[in-house]
Write a protein that holds these residues in place. Structure first.
Motif, PDB file in Angstrom:
ATOM      1  N   UNK A 284       0.872  -1.171   0.000  1.00  0.00           N
ATOM      2  CA  UNK A 284       0.000   0.000   0.000  1.00  0.00           C
ATOM      3  C   UNK A 284       0.908   1.220   0.000  1.00  0.00           C
ATOM      4  N   UNK A 285       0.943   1.937  -1.121  1.00  0.00           N
ATOM      5  CA  UNK A 285       1.916   3.021  -1.309  1.00  0.00           C
ATOM      6  C   UNK A 285       1.299   4.406  -1.151  1.00  0.00           C
ATOM      7  N   UNK A 292      -8.737   3.764   7.090  1.00  0.00           N
ATOM      8  CA  UNK A 292      -8.513   2.398   7.558  1.00  0.00           C
ATOM      9  C   UNK A 292      -8.541   1.496   6.320  1.00  0.00           C
ATOM     10  N   UNK A 293      -7.435   1.398   5.602  1.00  0.00           N
ATOM     11  CA  UNK A 293      -7.432   0.722   4.298  1.00  0.00           C
ATOM     12  C   UNK A 293      -7.794  -0.756   4.392  1.00  0.00           C
ATOM     13  N   UNK A 294      -8.953  -1.093   3.839  1.00  0.00           N
ATOM     14  CA  UNK A 294      -9.428  -2.472   3.884  1.00  0.00           C
ATOM     15  C   UNK A 294      -8.482  -3.441   3.205  1.00  0.00           C
ATOM     16  N   UNK A 311       0.196   6.020   6.633  1.00  0.00           N
ATOM     17  CA  UNK A 311      -0.922   6.914   6.354  1.00  0.00           C
ATOM     18  C   UNK A 311      -2.172   6.326   6.977  1.00  0.00           C
ATOM     19  N   UNK A 312      -2.967   7.172   7.658  1.00  0.00           N
ATOM     20  CA  UNK A 312      -4.151   6.675   8.338  1.00  0.00           C
ATOM     21  C   UNK A 312      -3.775   5.625   9.364  1.00  0.00           C
ATOM     22  N   UNK A 313      -4.584   4.564   9.451  1.00  0.00           N
ATOM     23  CA  UNK A 313      -4.319   3.495  10.414  1.00  0.00           C
ATOM     24  C   UNK A 313      -3.596   2.302   9.802  1.00  0.00           C
ATOM     25  N   UNK A 314      -2.894   2.516   8.706  1.00  0.00           N
ATOM     26  CA  UNK A 314      -2.164   1.421   8.051  1.00  0.00           C
ATOM     27  C   UNK A 314      -1.174   0.773   9.014  1.00  0.00           C
ATOM     28  N   UNK A 315      -0.444   1.588   9.733  1.00  0.00           N
ATOM     29  CA  UNK A 315       0.548   1.077  10.692  1.00  0.00           C
ATOM     30  C   UNK A 315      -0.125   0.252  11.781  1.00  0.00           C
TER      31      UNK A 315
END
Length: 388
Positions: A284-285, A292-294, A311-315
């Protein structure tokens, strides 16, 4: 129309391909319809999820707005639908729909509870289109009006509070994943590789995202070019709306860097679980905007190790099961790929198992504490406590 059920109007900006739209669809597949009676009203007609929601037996209406064209007359159409449905709750879903939900309350019943749902993160308003940035600022000024403002990511909540959203009625409820659909297959890494002319022993890195500046496809391809030059057994497969060979910006970039034989562009796909089961590493770049990337959790549920930008809640989704790099950092992205490639197949599999375990234990759509149950609890509270 069952008057004994709690009638909820889900007012959403559109029903096309996207994480917020997918979240609503998943939500409706698990909503307790013995207690709640859902109706969906979309600002923009059509979209891939329209028929999918109708197939659940849920009515879908449209305000027939044209994207990017303000039309105050649609409020009369909204009032007509609200008069028919007589909702106990209006649930806004995404910025534009949230804004219009407040008008629905004024036009129909000032006592009906209104909830907002926000599926976006804001590193900087400068990254947004001027019209969207203005809408975000406007909804910040109005953010005390709804009964609840629900953010799909903790990071998104914090960022919105920083630009003026009120904390008194704000909370974060993250998405979950359908583990009956996204799961590791027994013939993993066979899947679609034959159709892509990629062998099972190759390292395959995949991306699934619509073509948009926030997804930073060119940054991803820049990192890919550096990796491909060092590891001839590595391939990249990119999927998503407009991520195809008709996209001149992508194809010219690929041709310029001489990597066409190592890159596959699939466009929009409808075999997502099989896609994830055909790759070794998911990336996811995104440069900004993610909440919250599904796709990250879906890949992890299929046993895939991930490289994600912070970015966002990716981490938060990845935890310790993948690699997190700064956004727009091509060098860091390349080094992350290099690290995972050099682990070798066995260690990659073990990392994927940890990723799958994390999703199963923390983000199961069918768990008793899933995001659907949390929303349902809010709805029960909203109708029990009069709106002041």
């Amino acid at each position: 129309m069952n008057s004994n059920k709690i009638r909820i109007v889900f007012l959403i900006t559109g029903l096309g391909t996207g994480g917020a739209e997918m979240m609503l669809f998943k939500f409706l597949t698990r909503l307790d319809c013995t207690t709640f009676s859902p109706y969906v009203v979309s600002l923009i007609p059509g979209g891939v999820f329209e028929n999918r929601i109708k197939d659940l037996g849920i009515p879908v209406f449209s305000l027939d707005m044209v994207q990017g064209v303000p039309n105050p007359f649609v409020l009369f159409r909204l009032k007509k639908y609200l008069d028919i449905i007589k909702p106990n709750i209006i649930q806004g879903w995404m910025y534009h729909a949230n804004f219009i939900a407040l008008f629905g309350k004024l036009l129909w019943d000032k006592k009906v509870p209104v909830l907002w749902s926000i599926h976006h993160s804001i590193n900087s308003l400068k990254n947004e289109k001027i019209s969207l940035a203005l809408l975000i600022k406007l909804t910040a000024l109005l953010s005390k009006k709804p009964d609840k403002v629900i953010f799909s990511a903790k990071t998104g909540k914090f960022q919105h509070l920083q630009i003026g959203y009120k904390s008194v009625n704000s909370l974060a409820i993250n998405d979950n994943f359908d583990l009956t659909l996204f799961r590791e297959e027994s013939n993993r890494l066979r899947g679609l590789r034959n159709s892509w002319s990629i062998s099972e022993d190759a390292i395959l890195i995949g991306s699934l995202a619509r073509f948009h500046p926030m997804k930073d496809h060119l940054g991803l391809l820049s990192a890919a070019a550096k990796v491909i030059g060092k590891y001839p057994n590595v391939y990249f497969v990119l999927a998503g709306p407009n991520v195809d060979y008709n996209n001149y910006e992508l194809t010219s970039f690929i041709k310029k860097h001489g990597i066409a034989d190592k890159i596959h562009l699939l466009g929009e796909i409808h075999y997502v679980p099989k896609f994830f089961n055909s790759i070794d590493i998911y990336v996811s770049s995104s440069a900004y905007g993610e909440s919250f990337p599904n796709v990250i959790g879906e890949a992890m549920a299929c046993g895939v190790s991930c490289v994600v930008t912070d970015v966002g809640d990716s981490k938060f989704i990845v935890g310790s099961t993948g690699i997190v790099v700064p956004p727009r950092d091509t060098e860091a992205l390349m080094l992350a790929f290099k690290k995972l490639i050099e682990l070798g197949p066995m260690k990659l599999v073990k990392m994927g198992e940890k990723a799958k375990s994390r999703i199963s234990s923390e983000f199961d759509l069918d768990a008793p504490n899933s995001f659907v149950r949390k929303y349902e609890k809010l709805y029960m509270q909203a109708v029990e406590v009069p709106n002041k």
